[in-house]
Design an enzyme around this catalytic site. Structure first.
Site, short mmCIF file in Angstrom:
data_model
loop_
_atom_site.label_atom_id
_atom_site.label_comp_id
_atom_site.label_asym_id
_atom_site.label_seq_id
_atom_site.Cartn_x
_atom_site.Cartn_y
_atom_site.Cartn_z
N TYR A 153 46.66 46.40 32.65
CA TYR A 153 46.41 44.97 32.42
C TYR A 153 47.59 44.36 31.65
O TYR A 153 48.14 43.33 32.04
CB TYR A 153 45.10 44.80 31.63
CG TYR A 153 44.78 43.37 31.26
CD1 TYR A 153 44.08 42.55 32.13
CD2 TYR A 153 45.17 42.83 30.04
CE1 TYR A 153 43.77 41.24 31.80
CE2 TYR A 153 44.87 41.52 29.69
CZ TYR A 153 44.17 40.73 30.57
OH TYR A 153 43.88 39.42 30.23
N LYS A 157 50.37 41.41 32.81
CA LYS A 157 50.59 40.17 32.07
C LYS A 157 52.05 40.04 31.61
O LYS A 157 52.60 38.94 31.58
CB LYS A 157 49.62 40.07 30.88
CG LYS A 157 48.15 39.97 31.30
CD LYS A 157 47.87 38.73 32.15
CE LYS A 157 46.41 38.58 32.53
NZ LYS A 157 46.14 37.42 33.38
N1 LIG Z 1 39.01 36.49 28.06
C1 LIG Z 1 40.10 36.85 27.39
O1 LIG Z 1 40.04 37.37 26.27
C2 LIG Z 1 41.46 36.60 28.00
C3 LIG Z 1 42.57 36.73 27.14
C4 LIG Z 1 43.83 36.52 27.69
C5 LIG Z 1 43.98 36.21 29.01
N2 LIG Z 1 42.88 36.09 29.80
C6 LIG Z 1 43.09 35.79 31.21
O2 LIG Z 1 42.42 34.59 31.54
C7 LIG Z 1 42.05 34.62 32.92
C8 LIG Z 1 40.58 34.27 33.05
O3 LIG Z 1 39.81 35.21 32.37
P1 LIG Z 1 38.32 34.95 31.84
O4 LIG Z 1 38.25 35.53 30.50
O5 LIG Z 1 37.94 33.55 32.08
O6 LIG Z 1 37.55 35.94 32.83
P2 LIG Z 1 36.12 35.81 33.55
O7 LIG Z 1 35.80 37.17 34.00
O8 LIG Z 1 35.16 35.07 32.69
O9 LIG Z 1 36.44 34.87 34.81
C9 LIG Z 1 37.35 35.29 35.80
C10 LIG Z 1 37.06 34.56 37.09
O10 LIG Z 1 38.02 35.02 38.06
C11 LIG Z 1 37.34 35.31 39.27
N3 LIG Z 1 38.07 36.29 40.03
C12 LIG Z 1 38.17 37.62 39.82
N4 LIG Z 1 38.91 38.20 40.77
C13 LIG Z 1 39.30 37.21 41.61
C14 LIG Z 1 40.10 37.19 42.78
N5 LIG Z 1 40.61 38.30 43.31
N6 LIG Z 1 40.34 35.99 43.37
C15 LIG Z 1 39.80 34.85 42.86
N7 LIG Z 1 39.02 34.82 41.78
C16 LIG Z 1 38.78 35.99 41.15
C17 LIG Z 1 35.96 35.79 38.84
O11 LIG Z 1 35.02 35.68 39.89
C18 LIG Z 1 35.67 34.86 37.66
O12 LIG Z 1 35.06 33.67 38.10
C19 LIG Z 1 42.40 36.02 33.43
O13 LIG Z 1 43.66 35.98 34.07
C20 LIG Z 1 42.51 36.83 32.16
O14 LIG Z 1 43.35 37.93 32.30
C21 LIG Z 1 41.61 36.28 29.33
#
Ligand SMILES: NC(=O)c1ccc[n+]([C@@H]2O[C@H](COP(=O)([O-])OP(=O)(O)OC[C@H]3O[C@@H](n4cnc5c(N)ncnc54)[C@H](O)[C@@H]3O)[C@@H](O)[C@H]2O)c1
Length: 264
Positions: A153, A157
């Site tokens: 992961y 990133k």
């Molecule tokens: N939550 C955290 O702590 C955090 C921190 C840093 C970065 N991020 C990044 O933020 C972004 C969103 O994360 P989140 O926390 O909202 O996650 P989440 O799991 O709540 O939501 C992710 C969404 O992406 C969709 N998804 C997954 N695979 C997919 C695909 N192949 N094609 C299209 N849609 C897809 C899922 O169905 C879901 O609706 C991600 O890139 C994650 O890496 C999250």
């Protein structure tokens, strides 16, 4: 259907968490929002909630390059223009490296890195048609230093961060800014269901909401001119501290801090 003077944003992973919060933030401000996700039922329900004047929804697996063209076409038919591409969809796998099956590592790369790459590549001709268009990529604090239990992961990133830096220079000639957003832990299903297994989450806590991240995305998208907007935007004081520390402290100290926070 948009009024064409309405600014518009194409959001991947819009069904939940950060993507959904961004969709709601932008729709509330009068933007037209494209809601795309593998969870088609959820984005269609959100679209009904926001209304056809404000949104269009569809199924998109970002990892599949063939699905991008039809999704962008559907969006352009409804929105008429694309001001912002928000590459947000992502998954996390939290496990010691050797314990996660190899296919899971590959899937992480397919979604988190190739998904962003597919989006940038396919949307470029459309982005070039909108003066001052922007790409905002979801990066992560894990791009600052490789995180144990989150190795691949973190690697995806870090790659997104590099891609952002390079494209922001390359696409200057097209008047397109490319930027990324780096939060630490955000209270979404990703953290609750997966990342919370990390000791680091217990050590640092989960201090950000999806709305905090949406506010940062808004600050990067809303200004009429993209000049002067930061390339990388850490979200919240903790991430900002790590962001600055990662630049100032030697790798040996960054390694020590990362290991201690993770209970190693
Ligand atoms: N939550 C955290 O702590 C955090 C921190 C840093 C970065 N991020 C990044 O933020 C972004 C969103 O994360 P989140 O926390 O909202 O996650 P989440 O799991 O709540 O939501 C992710 C969404 O992406 C969709 N998804 C997954 N695979 C997919 C695909 N192949 N094609 C299209 N849609 C897809 C899922 O169905 C879901 O609706 C991600 O890139 C994650 O890496 C999250």
């Amino acid at each position: 259907m948009s009024t064409r003077s309405q600014r518009s944003i194409f959001i991947t992973g819009a069904a939940a968490g950060i993507g959904r919060a961004v969709a709601e933030r932008f729709a509330k401000a009068g933007w037209f929002v494209g809601l795309f996700d593998v969870d088609e039922a959820a984005v269609r329900a959100l679209c009904d909630q926001l209304g056809a004047q404000r949104a269009v929804a569809g199924r998109l697996d970002v990892a599949d390059p063939a699905q991008w063209g039809p999704a962008l076409t559907a969006f352009m038919q409804a929105a008429g223009r694309i001001d912002v591409l928000f590459n947000n969809a992502g998954i996390a796998v939290t496990a010691p490296f050797e314990e996660a099956p190899l296919e899971r590592h590959h899937r992480l790369i397919d979604i988190n890195l190739k998904g962003v790459l597919n989006g940038c590549h396919t949307a470029l001709p459309l982005l070039r048609q909108t003066p001052g268009a922007r790409v905002i990529n979801m990066c992560s604090a894990s791009a600052l230093f490789g995180q144990p239990m989150l190795s691949t992961y973190s690697a995806t990133k870090a790659a997104v961060r590099s891609l952002t830096e390079a494209l922001d220079i390359e696409w200057q000639k097209y008047d397109i800014r490319v930027m990324d957003v780096l939060p630490l832990f955000v209270n979404t299903a990703m953290v609750r269901d997966e990342v919370a297994k990390m000791k680091t989450v217990q050590t640092l806590g989960v201090r950000l909401t999806a709305d905090d991240v949406a506010q940062t995305v808004w600050r990067l998208a809303a200004p009429a001119s993209a000049r002067g907007l930061p390339l990388h935007s850490p979200v919240g004081w903790q991430t900002t501290l790590f962001y600055v520390a990662a630049k100032l402290t030697p790798d040996s100290l960054n390694r020590w801090i990362t290991a201690k926070l993770g209970g190693h």
